[in-house]
Scaffold this motif. Structure first.
Motif: not given
Length: 245
Positions: A3-24, A28-33
């Motif tokens: 997108k940035c390459r084709k539209a000539g965009l130059h992002p000033a910052a990025a946000v990564i959304v994370a959750t504690v559940r995703a880290m677990k 190696g933690v099972k979904k039910e735990d």
């Protein structure tokens, strides 16, 4: 990178959304735990988040992590996640907008503005337009997925060469693979290295302006889930529809 390459965009910052559940889950933690406290699993799974932070930095863009809060998250788990992100040279902001509306995400908004106005971004695409198509694929495999190489049979390589000769070699590549792993194995969590990425098929999207690289066992849209939503939709005793959401 497309997108940035084709539209000539130059992002000033990025946000990564994370959750504690995703880290677990990546730890190696099972979904039910996932609702049970497991600080060590959070720390182990943070290696996956660290890979994402490193990848954003490869584009020269500063990053902040938004922790999407769940009621089952414990203070110790949140602290472990924040400490890891700090060790990567970034900030992690706890976000409770699901419960508090805009007030629950105000700290993140201020941090994003500060990053964007800092002038720290030096955005650059991952590869030049003139790079051959299969080299673009290998660049992504090695630098983003940390794999050893992409593998493809002669017919696929010949097709890419044919598109290059037809004038499409300047197009970026769009990788289609499982979202659950940096490899093509959805069960290989965390931050794996040294794997190979098999290319199963390639498709030219000339109108959209990119070449699709289909890797491993992935279904492209349109696709259906294993359990169709229709199985949960019904009429209750009052004649009202339930199960739509």
């Amino acid at each position: 990178d497309i997108k940035c390459r084709k539209a000539g965009l130059h992002p000033a910052a990025a946000v990564i959304v994370a959750t504690v559940r995703a880290m677990k889950m990546n730890g190696g933690v099972k979904k039910e735990d996932l609702g049970k406290e497991n600080i060590e699993a959070v720390r182990k799974g943070c290696l996956n988040l660290g890979r994402h932070i490193e990848n954003v930095h490869q584009f020269g863009v500063p990053v902040v992590v938004a922790i999407n809060h769940f009621t089952t998250d414990t203070d110790a788990e949140i602290r472990a996640l924040k400490d890891f992100v700090a060790s990567m040279g970034a900030d992690a902001i706890l976000c409770k907008h699901w419960a508090q509306g805009s007030a629950g995400i105000e700290d993140l908004a201020h941090r994003v503005v500060k990053l964007a106005e800092s002038g720290a971004s030096q955005f650059s695409p991952l590869y030049p337009d003139e790079m051959p198509l299969f080299e673009k694929v290998n660049t992504i495999v090695k630098r983003i997925y940390r794999g050893d190489e992409a593998i493809a049979d002669k017919s696929i390589r010949d097709q890419l060469h044919a598109w290059e000769h037809a004038g499409y070699g300047h197009l970026p590549v769009c990788m289609a693979k499982t979202q659950y792993s940096f490899s093509t194995d959805p069960n290989l969590r965390g931050a794996p290295t040294g794997h190979t990425v098999p290319v199963r098929e390639v498709r030219l999207s000339a109108g959209a302006g990119f070449v699709v690289i289909i890797c491993g066992e992935i279904m492209t849209m349109p696709g259906l889930p294993k359990a169709p939503s229709s199985e949960k939709i019904f009429l209750n005793e009052q004649g009202q529809i339930e199960g739509l959401f």
